[in-house]
Design a protein around this motif. Structure first.
Motif, PDB file in Angstrom:
ATOM      1  N   SER A  29       0.834  -1.207   0.000  1.00  0.00           N
ATOM      2  CA  SER A  29       0.000   0.000   0.000  1.00  0.00           C
ATOM      3  C   SER A  29       0.864   1.250   0.000  1.00  0.00           C
ATOM      4  CB  SER A  29      -0.930   0.014   1.218  1.00  0.00           C
ATOM      5  OG  SER A  29      -1.836  -1.057   1.194  1.00  0.00           O
ATOM      6  N   GLY A  30       1.925   1.213   0.799  1.00  0.00           N
ATOM      7  CA  GLY A  30       2.833   2.349   0.847  1.00  0.00           C
ATOM      8  C   GLY A  30       3.492   2.608  -0.491  1.00  0.00           C
ATOM      9  N   ALA A  31       3.858   1.534  -1.191  1.00  0.00           N
ATOM     10  CA  ALA A  31       4.526   1.676  -2.490  1.00  0.00           C
ATOM     11  C   ALA A  31       3.592   2.262  -3.544  1.00  0.00           C
ATOM     12  CB  ALA A  31       5.060   0.321  -2.950  1.00  0.00           C
ATOM     13  N   VAL A  32       2.408   1.685  -3.691  1.00  0.00           N
ATOM     14  CA  VAL A  32       1.444   2.174  -4.691  1.00  0.00           C
ATOM     15  C   VAL A  32       0.963   3.580  -4.334  1.00  0.00           C
ATOM     16  CG1 VAL A  32      -0.827   1.784  -5.727  1.00  0.00           C
ATOM     17  CG2 VAL A  32       0.712  -0.136  -5.343  1.00  0.00           C
ATOM     18  N   GLY A  33       0.818   3.843  -3.051  1.00  0.00           N
ATOM     19  CA  GLY A  33       0.344   5.148  -2.596  1.00  0.00           C
ATOM     20  C   GLY A  33       1.227   6.301  -3.038  1.00  0.00           C
ATOM     21  N   THR A 216      11.506  13.433   1.881  1.00  0.00           N
ATOM     22  CA  THR A 216      12.420  13.245   0.764  1.00  0.00           C
ATOM     23  C   THR A 216      11.831  13.727  -0.556  1.00  0.00           C
ATOM     24  OG1 THR A 216      13.730  11.601  -0.457  1.00  0.00           O
ATOM     25  CG2 THR A 216      11.588  10.896   0.394  1.00  0.00           C
ATOM     26  N   ASN A 217      12.731  14.084  -1.479  1.00  0.00           N
ATOM     27  CA  ASN A 217      12.320  14.454  -2.834  1.00  0.00           C
ATOM     28  C   ASN A 217      12.645  13.362  -3.841  1.00  0.00           C
ATOM     29  OD1 ASN A 217      11.306  17.086  -2.240  1.00  0.00           O
ATOM     30  ND2 ASN A 217      13.411  17.826  -2.057  1.00  0.00           N
ATOM     31  N   SER A 218      13.262  12.291  -3.371  1.00  0.00           N
ATOM     32  CA  SER A 218      13.621  11.170  -4.239  1.00  0.00           C
ATOM     33  C   SER A 218      12.501  10.131  -4.222  1.00  0.00           C
ATOM     34  CB  SER A 218      14.928  10.535  -3.766  1.00  0.00           C
ATOM     35  OG  SER A 218      15.146   9.278  -4.371  1.00  0.00           O
ATOM     36  N   LEU A 219      12.032   9.733  -5.404  1.00  0.00           N
ATOM     37  CA  LEU A 219      10.938   8.769  -5.466  1.00  0.00           C
ATOM     38  C   LEU A 219      11.356   7.406  -4.914  1.00  0.00           C
ATOM     39  CD1 LEU A 219       8.083   8.034  -6.209  1.00  0.00           C
ATOM     40  CD2 LEU A 219       8.826   7.625  -8.566  1.00  0.00           C
ATOM     41  N   LYS A 220      12.584   6.994  -5.195  1.00  0.00           N
ATOM     42  CA  LYS A 220      13.056   5.707  -4.683  1.00  0.00           C
ATOM     43  C   LYS A 220      13.063   5.700  -3.157  1.00  0.00           C
ATOM     44  CE  LYS A 220      15.890   4.059  -8.549  1.00  0.00           C
ATOM     45  NZ  LYS A 220      17.256   3.651  -8.985  1.00  0.00           N
ATOM     46  N   LYS A 221      13.613   6.762  -2.568  1.00  0.00           N
ATOM     47  CA  LYS A 221      13.642   6.862  -1.102  1.00  0.00           C
ATOM     48  C   LYS A 221      12.223   6.958  -0.545  1.00  0.00           C
ATOM     49  CE  LYS A 221      18.187   9.079  -0.815  1.00  0.00           C
ATOM     50  NZ  LYS A 221      18.921  10.318  -0.440  1.00  0.00           N
ATOM     51  N   MET A 222      11.374   7.666  -1.277  1.00  0.00           N
ATOM     52  CA  MET A 222       9.979   7.814  -0.855  1.00  0.00           C
ATOM     53  C   MET A 222       9.270   6.461  -0.833  1.00  0.00           C
ATOM     54  SD  MET A 222       7.081  10.252  -2.587  1.00  0.00           S
ATOM     55  CE  MET A 222       5.372  10.217  -2.052  1.00  0.00           C
ATOM     56  N   LEU A 223       9.509   5.637  -1.852  1.00  0.00           N
ATOM     57  CA  LEU A 223       8.916   4.302  -1.909  1.00  0.00           C
ATOM     58  C   LEU A 223       9.353   3.449  -0.724  1.00  0.00           C
ATOM     59  CD1 LEU A 223       9.282   3.507  -5.715  1.00  0.00           C
ATOM     60  CD2 LEU A 223       7.128   3.515  -4.451  1.00  0.00           C
ATOM     61  N   ILE A 224      10.661   3.469  -0.446  1.00  0.00           N
ATOM     62  CA  ILE A 224      11.196   2.661   0.669  1.00  0.00           C
ATOM     63  C   ILE A 224      10.652   3.154   2.000  1.00  0.00           C
ATOM     64  CG2 ILE A 224      13.300   2.034   1.913  1.00  0.00           C
ATOM     65  CD1 ILE A 224      14.775   2.205  -0.797  1.00  0.00           C
ATOM     66  N   LEU A 225      10.661   4.469   2.181  1.00  0.00           N
ATOM     67  CA  LEU A 225      10.191   5.044   3.450  1.00  0.00           C
ATOM     68  C   LEU A 225       8.698   4.829   3.641  1.00  0.00           C
ATOM     69  CD1 LEU A 225      10.937   6.622   5.958  1.00  0.00           C
ATOM     70  CD2 LEU A 225      10.639   8.755   4.661  1.00  0.00           C
ATOM     71  N   SER A 226       7.935   5.021   2.572  1.00  0.00           N
ATOM     72  CA  SER A 226       6.488   4.838   2.652  1.00  0.00           C
ATOM     73  C   SER A 226       6.126   3.389   2.984  1.00  0.00           C
ATOM     74  CB  SER A 226       5.836   5.244   1.327  1.00  0.00           C
ATOM     75  OG  SER A 226       4.447   5.020   1.348  1.00  0.00           O
TER      76      SER A 226
END
Length: 279
Positions: A29-33, A216-226
Protein backbone atom coordinates in the motif's frame (compact mmCIF):
# COMPACT_ATOMS: atom_id res chain seq x y z
CA UNK A 1 1.56 -6.12 27.16
CA UNK A 2 4.34 -6.60 24.63
CA UNK A 3 5.16 -9.97 26.14
CA UNK A 4 1.53 -11.05 25.87
CA UNK A 5 1.52 -10.07 22.20
CA UNK A 6 4.74 -11.99 21.55
CA UNK A 7 3.38 -15.03 23.41
CA UNK A 8 0.22 -14.78 21.32
CA UNK A 9 2.29 -14.87 18.15
CA UNK A 10 3.88 -18.14 19.30
CA UNK A 11 0.58 -19.69 20.42
CA UNK A 12 -2.06 -18.54 17.95
CA UNK A 13 -1.92 -19.24 14.23
CA UNK A 14 -4.58 -16.60 13.48
CA UNK A 15 -2.36 -13.90 15.01
CA UNK A 16 0.60 -15.05 12.91
CA UNK A 17 -1.55 -14.81 9.78
CA UNK A 18 -2.75 -11.36 10.84
CA UNK A 19 0.79 -10.06 11.42
CA UNK A 20 2.17 -11.35 8.11
CA UNK A 21 -0.83 -10.08 6.14
CA UNK A 22 -0.76 -6.67 7.84
CA UNK A 23 2.95 -6.16 7.15
CA UNK A 24 2.63 -7.23 3.50
CA UNK A 25 -0.35 -4.95 2.93
CA UNK A 26 1.42 -2.08 4.68
CA UNK A 27 4.42 -2.45 2.36
CA UNK A 28 2.52 -2.73 -0.93
CA UNK A 29 0.00 0.00 0.00
CA UNK A 30 2.83 2.35 0.85
CA UNK A 31 4.53 1.68 -2.49
CA UNK A 32 1.44 2.17 -4.69
CA UNK A 33 0.34 5.15 -2.60
CA UNK A 34 3.47 7.09 -3.63
CA UNK A 35 2.37 7.16 -7.26
CA UNK A 36 -1.21 7.94 -6.28
CA UNK A 37 -0.37 11.11 -4.35
CA UNK A 38 2.26 12.26 -6.88
CA UNK A 39 -0.41 12.07 -9.60
CA UNK A 40 -2.97 13.85 -7.41
CA UNK A 41 -5.22 10.80 -7.55
CA UNK A 42 -6.12 10.38 -3.88
CA UNK A 43 -9.82 10.60 -4.72
CA UNK A 44 -9.39 7.87 -7.32
CA UNK A 45 -8.02 5.58 -4.62
CA UNK A 46 -11.03 6.34 -2.46
CA UNK A 47 -13.42 5.70 -5.35
CA UNK A 48 -11.93 2.35 -6.36
CA UNK A 49 -11.70 1.13 -2.77
CA UNK A 50 -15.45 1.71 -2.37
CA UNK A 51 -16.43 0.68 -5.88
CA UNK A 52 -15.30 -2.90 -5.24
CA UNK A 53 -18.17 -3.41 -2.77
CA UNK A 54 -20.76 -4.53 -5.39
CA UNK A 55 -18.26 -7.05 -6.73
CA UNK A 56 -17.77 -8.47 -3.25
CA UNK A 57 -21.52 -8.77 -2.74
CA UNK A 58 -22.06 -10.44 -6.13
CA UNK A 59 -19.19 -12.86 -5.45
CA UNK A 60 -20.83 -13.78 -2.15
CA UNK A 61 -24.19 -14.35 -3.85
CA UNK A 62 -22.61 -16.52 -6.57
CA UNK A 63 -20.45 -18.40 -4.08
CA UNK A 64 -17.13 -17.47 -5.69
CA UNK A 65 -13.97 -15.90 -4.23
CA UNK A 66 -14.60 -12.22 -3.51
CA UNK A 67 -11.28 -11.29 -5.14
CA UNK A 68 -12.79 -12.02 -8.56
CA UNK A 69 -15.82 -9.76 -8.24
CA UNK A 70 -13.95 -7.03 -6.39
CA UNK A 71 -11.19 -6.75 -8.98
CA UNK A 72 -13.73 -6.75 -11.84
CA UNK A 73 -15.73 -3.88 -10.34
CA UNK A 74 -12.62 -1.97 -9.30
CA UNK A 75 -11.33 -2.01 -12.88
CA UNK A 76 -14.81 -1.20 -14.24
CA UNK A 77 -15.06 1.88 -12.01
CA UNK A 78 -11.65 3.17 -13.11
CA UNK A 79 -12.63 2.70 -16.78
CA UNK A 80 -15.92 4.55 -16.29
CA UNK A 81 -14.26 7.44 -14.43
CA UNK A 82 -11.53 7.84 -17.04
CA UNK A 83 -14.01 7.60 -19.94
CA UNK A 84 -16.31 10.27 -18.46
CA UNK A 85 -13.36 12.58 -17.74
CA UNK A 86 -11.89 12.20 -21.23
CA UNK A 87 -15.12 12.34 -23.23
CA UNK A 88 -17.20 15.06 -21.61
CA UNK A 89 -17.06 18.50 -20.02
CA UNK A 90 -17.28 16.84 -16.61
CA UNK A 91 -14.12 17.23 -14.52
CA UNK A 92 -12.32 14.28 -12.93
CA UNK A 93 -13.42 14.89 -9.35
CA UNK A 94 -17.06 15.08 -10.46
CA UNK A 95 -16.76 11.84 -12.42
CA UNK A 96 -15.20 10.20 -9.38
CA UNK A 97 -17.99 11.44 -7.11
CA UNK A 98 -20.75 10.15 -9.39
CA UNK A 99 -19.14 6.74 -9.93
CA UNK A 100 -18.09 6.31 -6.31
CA UNK A 101 -21.52 7.08 -4.87
CA UNK A 102 -23.33 4.96 -7.47
CA UNK A 103 -21.17 1.89 -6.94
CA UNK A 104 -21.33 2.26 -3.16
CA UNK A 105 -25.14 2.50 -3.27
CA UNK A 106 -25.30 -0.55 -5.54
CA UNK A 107 -23.09 -2.46 -3.12
CA UNK A 108 -25.34 -1.62 -0.17
CA UNK A 109 -28.41 -2.79 -2.13
CA UNK A 110 -26.70 -6.05 -3.07
CA UNK A 111 -25.69 -6.64 0.55
CA UNK A 112 -29.37 -6.40 1.45
CA UNK A 113 -30.27 -8.80 -1.35
CA UNK A 114 -27.63 -11.25 -0.16
CA UNK A 115 -29.00 -11.13 3.40
CA UNK A 116 -25.45 -11.45 4.66
CA UNK A 117 -24.67 -8.22 6.48
CA UNK A 118 -22.84 -10.13 9.21
CA UNK A 119 -20.31 -11.61 6.78
CA UNK A 120 -19.98 -8.56 4.55
CA UNK A 121 -19.63 -6.27 7.58
CA UNK A 122 -15.99 -7.34 7.71
CA UNK A 123 -15.52 -6.23 4.11
CA UNK A 124 -16.58 -2.70 5.08
CA UNK A 125 -14.54 -2.40 8.26
CA UNK A 126 -11.98 -5.21 8.03
CA UNK A 127 -11.19 -8.10 10.34
CA UNK A 128 -7.55 -8.97 9.98
CA UNK A 129 -7.67 -11.39 12.91
CA UNK A 130 -9.96 -13.59 10.80
CA UNK A 131 -7.54 -13.93 7.87
CA UNK A 132 -7.28 -17.54 6.70
CA UNK A 133 -4.21 -19.23 5.22
CA UNK A 134 -5.57 -19.02 1.67
CA UNK A 135 -6.22 -15.27 2.07
CA UNK A 136 -2.73 -14.74 3.48
CA UNK A 137 -1.02 -16.51 0.59
CA UNK A 138 -3.25 -14.78 -1.94
CA UNK A 139 -2.33 -11.42 -0.42
CA UNK A 140 1.36 -12.27 -0.52
CA UNK A 141 1.11 -13.43 -4.14
CA UNK A 142 -0.77 -10.34 -5.31
CA UNK A 143 1.57 -8.02 -3.41
CA UNK A 144 4.68 -9.62 -4.90
CA UNK A 145 3.16 -9.23 -8.37
CA UNK A 146 2.40 -5.55 -7.74
CA UNK A 147 5.91 -4.84 -6.44
CA UNK A 148 7.50 -6.64 -9.41
CA UNK A 149 5.43 -4.56 -11.85
CA UNK A 150 6.48 -1.37 -10.06
CA UNK A 151 10.15 -2.43 -10.27
CA UNK A 152 9.88 -3.32 -13.97
CA UNK A 153 8.10 -0.10 -14.98
CA UNK A 154 9.59 2.21 -12.37
CA UNK A 155 11.16 4.62 -14.87
CA UNK A 156 7.99 4.88 -16.96
CA UNK A 157 5.75 5.35 -13.93
CA UNK A 158 8.14 8.00 -12.59
CA UNK A 159 8.19 10.06 -15.81
CA UNK A 160 4.45 9.79 -16.47
CA UNK A 161 3.75 10.78 -12.85
CA UNK A 162 5.93 13.90 -12.82
CA UNK A 163 5.57 15.11 -16.41
CA UNK A 164 2.95 13.35 -18.55
CA UNK A 165 3.28 15.91 -21.34
CA UNK A 166 6.99 15.24 -21.74
CA UNK A 167 6.34 11.51 -21.51
CA UNK A 168 3.85 11.76 -24.37
CA UNK A 169 6.27 13.90 -26.37
CA UNK A 170 9.01 11.27 -26.18
CA UNK A 171 6.61 8.54 -27.28
CA UNK A 172 5.57 6.96 -24.00
CA UNK A 173 2.12 5.40 -23.82
CA UNK A 174 0.80 7.61 -21.02
CA UNK A 175 -2.69 6.10 -21.06
CA UNK A 176 -1.26 2.58 -20.81
CA UNK A 177 0.67 3.45 -17.65
CA UNK A 178 -2.36 5.22 -16.24
CA UNK A 179 -4.47 2.09 -16.61
CA UNK A 180 -1.59 -0.06 -15.36
CA UNK A 181 -1.54 2.00 -12.18
CA UNK A 182 -5.32 1.64 -11.92
CA UNK A 183 -4.92 -2.14 -12.09
CA UNK A 184 -2.29 -2.06 -9.35
CA UNK A 185 -4.47 0.25 -7.26
CA UNK A 186 -7.42 -2.11 -7.64
CA UNK A 187 -5.34 -5.15 -6.67
CA UNK A 188 -4.03 -3.41 -3.56
CA UNK A 189 -7.50 -2.17 -2.60
CA UNK A 190 -8.88 -5.70 -2.81
CA UNK A 191 -6.03 -7.25 -0.80
CA UNK A 192 -6.31 -4.54 1.87
CA UNK A 193 -9.98 -5.38 2.50
CA UNK A 194 -9.08 -8.11 4.96
CA UNK A 195 -7.09 -5.76 7.19
CA UNK A 196 -8.82 -2.38 7.18
CA UNK A 197 -11.96 -2.88 5.05
CA UNK A 198 -13.16 -0.78 2.13
CA UNK A 199 -13.92 2.21 4.36
CA UNK A 200 -10.31 2.72 5.47
CA UNK A 201 -8.28 1.42 2.52
CA UNK A 202 -7.61 4.92 1.20
CA UNK A 203 -5.90 5.81 4.50
CA UNK A 204 -3.41 2.95 4.06
CA UNK A 205 -2.75 4.08 0.50
CA UNK A 206 -2.34 7.77 1.19
CA UNK A 207 -1.11 8.39 4.75
CA UNK A 208 2.23 6.48 4.69
CA UNK A 209 3.04 7.94 1.26
CA UNK A 210 2.15 11.46 2.39
CA UNK A 211 4.35 11.00 5.46
CA UNK A 212 7.27 9.81 3.34
CA UNK A 213 6.81 12.79 1.02
CA UNK A 214 7.52 15.12 3.96
CA UNK A 215 11.04 13.71 4.28
CA UNK A 216 12.42 13.25 0.76
CA UNK A 217 12.32 14.45 -2.83
CA UNK A 218 13.62 11.17 -4.24
CA UNK A 219 10.94 8.77 -5.47
CA UNK A 220 13.06 5.71 -4.68
CA UNK A 221 13.64 6.86 -1.10
CA UNK A 222 9.98 7.81 -0.85
CA UNK A 223 8.92 4.30 -1.91
CA UNK A 224 11.20 2.66 0.67
CA UNK A 225 10.19 5.04 3.45
CA UNK A 226 6.49 4.84 2.65
CA UNK A 227 6.54 1.03 2.61
CA UNK A 228 8.47 1.00 5.90
CA UNK A 229 5.96 3.37 7.52
CA UNK A 230 3.11 1.21 6.23
CA UNK A 231 4.69 -1.92 7.72
CA UNK A 232 5.47 -0.25 11.06
CA UNK A 233 1.94 1.19 11.29
CA UNK A 234 0.51 -2.27 10.59
CA UNK A 235 2.56 -3.94 13.32
CA UNK A 236 1.86 -1.25 15.93
CA UNK A 237 -1.82 -1.07 14.99
CA UNK A 238 -2.22 -4.83 15.21
CA UNK A 239 -0.47 -4.82 18.59
CA UNK A 240 -2.81 -2.11 19.91
CA UNK A 241 -5.91 -3.78 18.49
CA UNK A 242 -5.01 -7.22 19.89
CA UNK A 243 -3.87 -5.93 23.30
CA UNK A 244 -6.81 -3.65 24.00
CA UNK A 245 -9.42 -5.73 22.13
CA UNK A 246 -10.37 -2.99 19.67
CA UNK A 247 -10.71 -2.99 15.88
CA UNK A 248 -7.25 -3.80 14.53
CA UNK A 249 -7.91 -2.21 11.13
CA UNK A 250 -8.90 1.11 12.66
CA UNK A 251 -5.92 0.92 15.02
CA UNK A 252 -3.59 0.53 12.04
CA UNK A 253 -5.06 3.60 10.35
CA UNK A 254 -4.92 5.72 13.53
CA UNK A 255 -1.30 4.68 14.12
CA UNK A 256 -0.43 5.73 10.59
CA UNK A 257 -2.22 9.06 11.11
CA UNK A 258 -0.30 9.71 14.35
CA UNK A 259 3.01 9.07 12.58
CA UNK A 260 1.94 11.56 9.90
CA UNK A 261 0.95 14.16 12.51
CA UNK A 262 4.32 13.90 14.25
CA UNK A 263 6.13 14.04 10.90
CA UNK A 264 4.12 17.10 9.91
CA UNK A 265 5.55 18.91 12.93
CA UNK A 266 9.16 17.72 12.82
CA UNK A 267 10.04 16.99 9.18
CA UNK A 268 12.86 19.17 7.75
CA UNK A 269 10.91 19.77 4.52
CA UNK A 270 7.86 21.02 6.38
CA UNK A 271 9.88 23.39 8.65
CA UNK A 272 6.74 23.80 10.76
CA UNK A 273 8.51 24.18 14.11
CA UNK A 274 11.10 26.57 12.66
CA UNK A 275 8.30 28.75 11.26
CA UNK A 276 6.53 28.82 14.63
CA UNK A 277 9.75 29.74 16.43
CA UNK A 278 10.33 32.67 14.04
CA UNK A 279 6.80 33.92 14.61
Amino acid sequence: MIQNFINGLYEFHFLQNALITAVVIGIVSGAVGCFIILRGMSLMGDAISHAVLPGVAISYILGINFFIGAIAFGLLSSLIITYIKNNSLIKGDTAIGITFSSFLALGIILIGVANSSTDLFHILFGNILAVQDIDKWLTIGVSIFVLIVIALFFKQLLITSFDPLMAKAIGMKVNFYHYLLMVLLTLVSVTAMQSVGTILIVAMLITPAATAYLYTNSLKKMLILSSSIGAISSVLGLFIGYTFNIAAGSSIVITSAIIFAVSFLISPKQKFIRKRVKV
